[in-house]
Design a protein around this motif. Sequence first.
Motif, PDB file in Angstrom:
ATOM      1  N   ILE A  51       0.844  -1.205   0.000  1.00 34.04           N
ATOM      2  CA  ILE A  51       0.000   0.000   0.000  1.00 34.04           C
ATOM      3  C   ILE A  51       0.876   1.250   0.000  1.00 34.04           C
ATOM      4  N   CYS A  52       1.900   1.251   0.847  1.00 34.76           N
ATOM      5  CA  CYS A  52       2.808   2.404   0.916  1.00 34.76           C
ATOM      6  C   CYS A  52       3.551   2.594  -0.408  1.00 34.76           C
ATOM      7  N   LEU A  53       4.006   1.497  -1.005  1.00 34.65           N
ATOM      8  CA  LEU A  53       4.710   1.595  -2.284  1.00 34.65           C
ATOM      9  C   LEU A  53       3.771   2.068  -3.394  1.00 34.65           C
ATOM     10  N   ALA A  54       2.506   1.639  -3.343  1.00 35.65           N
ATOM     11  CA  ALA A  54       1.530   2.111  -4.332  1.00 35.65           C
ATOM     12  C   ALA A  54       1.342   3.617  -4.227  1.00 35.65           C
ATOM     13  N   LEU A  55       1.265   4.136  -2.999  1.00 33.60           N
ATOM     14  CA  LEU A  55       1.106   5.578  -2.797  1.00 33.60           C
ATOM     15  C   LEU A  55       2.324   6.335  -3.308  1.00 33.60           C
ATOM     16  N   VAL A  56       3.516   5.840  -2.993  1.00 34.07           N
ATOM     17  CA  VAL A  56       4.737   6.500  -3.456  1.00 34.07           C
ATOM     18  C   VAL A  56       4.811   6.477  -4.986  1.00 34.07           C
ATOM     19  N   GLY A  57       4.520   5.318  -5.576  1.00 33.75           N
ATOM     20  CA  GLY A  57       4.566   5.209  -7.032  1.00 33.75           C
ATOM     21  C   GLY A  57       3.545   6.103  -7.713  1.00 33.75           C
ATOM     22  N   ALA A  58       2.331   6.145  -7.158  1.00 40.05           N
ATOM     23  CA  ALA A  58       1.273   6.960  -7.749  1.00 40.05           C
ATOM     24  C   ALA A  58       1.646   8.433  -7.734  1.00 40.05           C
ATOM     25  N   ARG A  59       2.107   8.929  -6.585  1.00 38.74           N
ATOM     26  CA  ARG A  59       2.422  10.350  -6.512  1.00 38.74           C
ATOM     27  C   ARG A  59       3.657  10.696  -7.338  1.00 38.74           C
ATOM     28  N   THR A  60       4.658   9.819  -7.337  1.00 40.66           N
ATOM     29  CA  THR A  60       5.857  10.062  -8.127  1.00 40.66           C
ATOM     30  C   THR A  60       5.518  10.155  -9.608  1.00 40.66           C
ATOM     31  N   GLY A  61       4.751   9.186 -10.102  1.00 39.94           N
ATOM     32  CA  GLY A  61       4.361   9.212 -11.507  1.00 39.94           C
ATOM     33  C   GLY A  61       3.506  10.410 -11.852  1.00 39.94           C
ATOM     34  N   ALA A  62       2.559  10.736 -10.963  1.00 35.39           N
ATOM     35  CA  ALA A  62       1.653  11.847 -11.230  1.00 35.39           C
ATOM     36  C   ALA A  62       2.385  13.182 -11.269  1.00 35.39           C
ATOM     37  N   ALA A 101       8.593   4.988 -14.180  1.00 33.25           N
ATOM     38  CA  ALA A 101       8.988   4.182 -13.030  1.00 33.25           C
ATOM     39  C   ALA A 101       7.948   4.272 -11.919  1.00 33.25           C
ATOM     40  N   GLY A 102       7.421   5.482 -11.678  1.00 30.52           N
ATOM     41  CA  GLY A 102       6.401   5.650 -10.652  1.00 30.52           C
ATOM     42  C   GLY A 102       5.140   4.871 -10.968  1.00 30.52           C
ATOM     43  N   PHE A 103       4.677   4.979 -12.204  1.00 29.12           N
ATOM     44  CA  PHE A 103       3.452   4.264 -12.584  1.00 29.12           C
ATOM     45  C   PHE A 103       3.685   2.748 -12.624  1.00 29.12           C
ATOM     46  N   ALA A 104       4.885   2.331 -12.996  1.00 33.38           N
ATOM     47  CA  ALA A 104       5.197   0.895 -12.974  1.00 33.38           C
ATOM     48  C   ALA A 104       5.168   0.361 -11.542  1.00 33.38           C
ATOM     49  N   LEU A 105       5.681   1.154 -10.600  1.00 29.40           N
ATOM     50  CA  LEU A 105       5.632   0.741  -9.195  1.00 29.40           C
ATOM     51  C   LEU A 105       4.195   0.646  -8.709  1.00 29.40           C
ATOM     52  N   LEU A 106       3.355   1.596  -9.118  1.00 30.05           N
ATOM     53  CA  LEU A 106       1.937   1.545  -8.751  1.00 30.05           C
ATOM     54  C   LEU A 106       1.286   0.268  -9.287  1.00 30.05           C
ATOM     55  N   LEU A 107       1.540  -0.063 -10.551  1.00 26.85           N
ATOM     56  CA  LEU A 107       0.939  -1.254 -11.151  1.00 26.85           C
ATOM     57  C   LEU A 107       1.454  -2.527 -10.481  1.00 26.85           C
ATOM     58  N   LEU A 108       2.748  -2.558 -10.159  1.00 27.87           N
ATOM     59  CA  LEU A 108       3.311  -3.731  -9.481  1.00 27.87           C
ATOM     60  C   LEU A 108       2.682  -3.906  -8.106  1.00 27.87           C
TER      61      LEU A 108
END
Length: 291
Positions: A51-62, A101-108
């Motif tokens: 969950i934490c990694l999804a949040l980081v990935g989402a905000r980084t990509g956005a 990379a951010g969106f890939a982390l969100l998808l993973l």
Amino acid sequence: MVRSLYRKIRALLEMIRFSHTIFAFPFALMAVVLAVRTSGTLPSLGQVLWICLALVGARTGAMACNRLIDVRIDAENPRTAGRHLPAGQVARREAFLLALAGFALLLLAAWSLNPLCLALAPLIIGLFVLYSYCKRFTALSHLVLGLCLGAAPAGAWIALRGSLAMPPLVLGLAVLCWVAGFDIFYALQDEEFDRAQGLHSIPARLGSRRAILVGKLLHGLMILLLVLLALIAPLGQVYLGGVLLVAGLLVYEHRLVRPDDLGRLNTAFFTMNGYISLSMLLFTLLDAALA
């Protein structure tokens, strides 16, 4: 070489204002607390981590995506011309790779949590991209940004429960109103520039005084939604004490923002909003622990 790599990573993190991840993070963790309290089942360490990694990935990509899409506008605005992309401190290719990379982390992370999270993740990415274009055609871009951050509590709940329910929806709406309100305040800085460039915002549409009133109304609605959350979650007096504290912080924030004086806007935007999100998480945790 190590020093050069450090400077580049630091520039990328500064470009996306990585430290501001704190705005949505506590509200997503609030949803985790509520999900645990209503189900009685503790999440695994892996679930919390993803969950934490999804949040980081989402905000980084956005954020990286937003900086790329707005680079021309930022270069023409005196307030933002010094940002990393317009100033040449970060290359567009580097920002593009960071967004990927951010969106890939969100998808993973979504794939690692459950099928519904994975199915919804591309829709969230699409919403992030849509927001970056909103100011070109609608003054409601503040609400779209609020929706982007307000999706965090719903996403955290779905990650644990595999479905949606009223508590995360109400919490998400509260976050939407909170974010839209302070984004309206932040947009006061660009009122004249937005008008001159044909860009859309509440301040450019309504003027600073009425825009501030809209922001205050949205924050008032946020408090009402947080009170409603206490009734449906359910949450107790400790949580309501946190809501009262947040209401006081919002009143103080509003006193910092005046149409004729925007000098303390950064304090209102960054410092106070960090206190607000962390306070709500802390009081929700205390309420759950005492219950």
